[in-house]
Design a protein around this motif. Structure first.
Motif, mmCIF file in Angstrom:
data_model
loop_
_atom_site.group_PDB
_atom_site.id
_atom_site.type_symbol
_atom_site.label_atom_id
_atom_site.label_comp_id
_atom_site.label_asym_id
_atom_site.label_seq_id
_atom_site.Cartn_x
_atom_site.Cartn_y
_atom_site.Cartn_z
ATOM 1 N N LEU A 172 -9.958 -15.787 47.806
ATOM 2 C CA LEU A 172 -11.113 -15.961 46.046
ATOM 3 C C LEU A 172 -10.592 -15.069 44.569
ATOM 4 N N SER A 173 -10.636 -13.247 45.088
ATOM 5 C CA SER A 173 -10.292 -12.458 44.177
ATOM 6 C C SER A 173 -8.845 -12.317 43.688
ATOM 7 N N SER A 174 -8.483 -12.569 44.858
ATOM 8 C CA SER A 174 -6.582 -12.375 43.872
ATOM 9 C C SER A 174 -6.397 -13.879 43.396
ATOM 10 N N LEU A 175 -7.162 -15.577 43.084
ATOM 11 C CA LEU A 175 -6.960 -15.854 42.868
ATOM 12 C C LEU A 175 -7.549 -16.163 41.471
ATOM 13 N N ASN A 176 -8.364 -16.196 41.284
ATOM 14 C CA ASN A 176 -9.261 -15.127 40.561
ATOM 15 C C ASN A 176 -8.467 -14.564 39.580
ATOM 16 N N SER A 177 -7.941 -13.408 40.447
ATOM 17 C CA SER A 177 -7.352 -12.153 39.385
ATOM 18 C C SER A 177 -5.837 -13.354 38.492
ATOM 19 N N LYS A 178 -5.396 -13.981 39.406
ATOM 20 C CA LYS A 178 -3.576 -14.306 39.528
ATOM 21 C C LYS A 178 -4.555 -15.464 37.994
ATOM 22 N N LEU A 179 -5.768 -16.432 38.453
ATOM 23 C CA LEU A 179 -6.008 -17.252 37.123
ATOM 24 C C LEU A 179 -5.880 -17.080 35.679
ATOM 25 N N SER A 180 -6.845 -15.926 36.012
ATOM 26 C CA SER A 180 -7.163 -14.491 34.686
ATOM 27 C C SER A 180 -5.610 -14.356 34.251
ATOM 28 N N ASP A 181 -5.058 -14.016 34.635
ATOM 29 C CA ASP A 181 -3.552 -13.009 33.944
ATOM 30 C C ASP A 181 -2.575 -14.578 33.537
ATOM 31 N N PHE A 182 -2.525 -15.672 34.539
ATOM 32 C CA PHE A 182 -2.156 -16.726 34.209
ATOM 33 C C PHE A 182 -2.886 -17.007 32.368
ATOM 34 N N LYS A 183 -4.070 -17.193 31.911
ATOM 35 C CA LYS A 183 -5.084 -17.301 30.266
ATOM 36 C C LYS A 183 -4.371 -16.904 30.108
ATOM 37 N N ILE A 184 -4.167 -15.542 30.113
ATOM 38 C CA ILE A 184 -4.159 -14.864 29.623
ATOM 39 C C ILE A 184 -2.406 -15.043 29.068
ATOM 40 N N LYS A 185 -1.650 -15.289 29.668
ATOM 41 C CA LYS A 185 0.036 -14.926 29.458
ATOM 42 C C LYS A 185 0.505 -16.362 28.903
ATOM 43 N N ILE A 186 -0.852 -17.355 28.656
ATOM 44 C CA ILE A 186 -0.504 -18.924 28.742
ATOM 45 C C ILE A 186 -0.752 -17.954 27.131
ATOM 46 N N HIS A 187 -1.631 -17.582 26.177
ATOM 47 C CA HIS A 187 -2.135 -17.605 24.789
ATOM 48 C C HIS A 187 -0.767 -16.434 24.896
ATOM 49 N N THR A 188 -0.470 -15.242 25.383
ATOM 50 C CA THR A 188 0.165 -15.239 24.350
ATOM 51 C C THR A 188 2.108 -15.700 24.438
ATOM 52 N N THR A 189 2.311 -16.223 25.653
ATOM 53 C CA THR A 189 3.302 -16.796 25.055
ATOM 54 C C THR A 189 3.026 -18.044 23.996
ATOM 55 N N THR A 190 2.036 -18.227 23.875
ATOM 56 C CA THR A 190 1.713 -19.742 22.993
ATOM 57 C C THR A 190 2.076 -18.965 21.181
ATOM 58 N N GLY A 191 1.421 -18.097 21.408
ATOM 59 C CA GLY A 191 0.710 -17.451 20.313
ATOM 60 C C GLY A 191 2.625 -17.168 19.662
ATOM 61 N N THR A 192 3.492 -16.613 20.538
ATOM 62 C CA THR A 192 5.237 -16.586 20.325
ATOM 63 C C THR A 192 5.938 -17.318 20.117
ATOM 64 N N LEU A 193 5.543 -18.570 20.931
ATOM 65 C CA LEU A 193 5.752 -19.464 20.016
ATOM 66 C C LEU A 193 5.564 -20.889 19.223
ATOM 67 N N SER A 194 3.995 -20.374 18.705
ATOM 68 C CA SER A 194 4.042 -20.671 17.565
ATOM 69 C C SER A 194 4.122 -19.904 16.334
ATOM 70 N N PHE A 195 4.800 -19.178 16.528
ATOM 71 C CA PHE A 195 5.194 -17.903 15.440
ATOM 72 C C PHE A 195 6.996 -18.013 14.746
ATOM 73 N N LEU A 196 7.706 -18.481 16.452
ATOM 74 C CA LEU A 196 9.143 -18.633 16.017
ATOM 75 C C LEU A 196 8.696 -19.723 14.890
ATOM 76 N N SER A 197 7.936 -21.488 15.788
ATOM 77 C CA SER A 197 8.924 -22.960 16.041
ATOM 78 C C SER A 197 8.328 -22.452 13.994
ATOM 79 N N GLU A 198 7.092 -21.383 13.485
ATOM 80 C CA GLU A 198 6.657 -21.973 12.031
ATOM 81 C C GLU A 198 7.877 -20.924 11.082
ATOM 82 N N ALA A 199 8.027 -19.395 11.580
ATOM 83 C CA ALA A 199 9.310 -18.901 11.415
ATOM 84 C C ALA A 199 10.505 -19.730 10.688
ATOM 85 N N ILE A 200 11.513 -20.220 11.762
ATOM 86 C CA ILE A 200 12.106 -21.727 11.993
ATOM 87 C C ILE A 200 12.026 -22.672 11.304
#
Length: 192
Positions: free
Chosen positions: A74-102
């Motif tokens: 459970l601890s490794s799964l919770n940690s992995k899900l937390s990392d996954f959520k943070i990465k989703i926000h980072t990637t989506t921010g970059t994606l939004s920036f690029l799509s709007e810039a283009i």
């Protein structure tokens, strides 16, 4: 005498004209370079997000299968899900920036679809995590659901990577996209 003075003026302004042309070309090349670097970073971020999703999916499936050993995973799964959520926000921010810039509507729609599917898979993983924590027995439909969600995200991720690969490899240019979207409004004059 007029021709001679025009020629003298032309000679005097030639360095400024050349400098202006060089500046315009440099500015265009620099904007393409920035766009290519950001596109490359986005592709790397999407790959990292997919890796985290894959690892979370494996941990979740293993937690279901080995439900007797749940507290260990459970601890490794919770940690992995937390990392996954943070990465989703980072990637989506970059994606939004690029799509709007283009300024491409299709890329903006892909960005929105990516955000929805990533949130769906995260919420799905979170629900399945709650089942694991409550020691609900594994069922075949749970496994199918997890795999289906992962495949949906893999599809949209690959679509986005293909869309931005041209920018990353200097094949596409934001200027060409911008000039393709010029809206000309014709204002009708009011007649008196």
């Amino acid at each position: 005498m007029d021709n001679c003075s025009f020629l003298e003026y032309f000679k005097a302004f030639t360095p400024f004209i050349i400098a202006f042309i060089v500046y315009i070309v440099w500015h265009f090349q620099k904007s393409n370079e920035v766009l290519a670097n950001e596109s490359k970073n986005l592709i790397v971020q999407i790959n990292e997000t997919m890796l985290l999703a894959s690892e979370a999916m494996d941990l979740l499936r293993n937690a279901y299968i080995n439900y007797e050993k749940i507290p260990d995973g459970l601890s490794s799964l919770n940690s992995k899900l937390s990392d996954f959520k943070i990465k989703i926000h980072t990637t989506t921010g970059t994606l939004s920036f690029l799509s709007e810039a283009i300024g491409d509507k299709e890329l903006e729609d892909l960005s929105y679809e990516y955000w929805n599917k990533m949130n769906t898979i995260y919420n799905g993983f979170d629900l399945e995590m709650n089942k694991v924590e409550n020691r609900v027995r594994f069922q075949e439909k749970d496994d199918e659901y997890i795999i289906m969600q992962y495949n949906n995200v893999a599809d949209i991720s690959n679509k986005i990577k293909r869309s931005y690969m041209g920018y990353a490899m200097y094949r596409n240019s934001w200027l060409l996209k911008q000039t393709g979207r010029v809206n000309v409004k014709i204002i009708k004059r009011k007649e008196k």
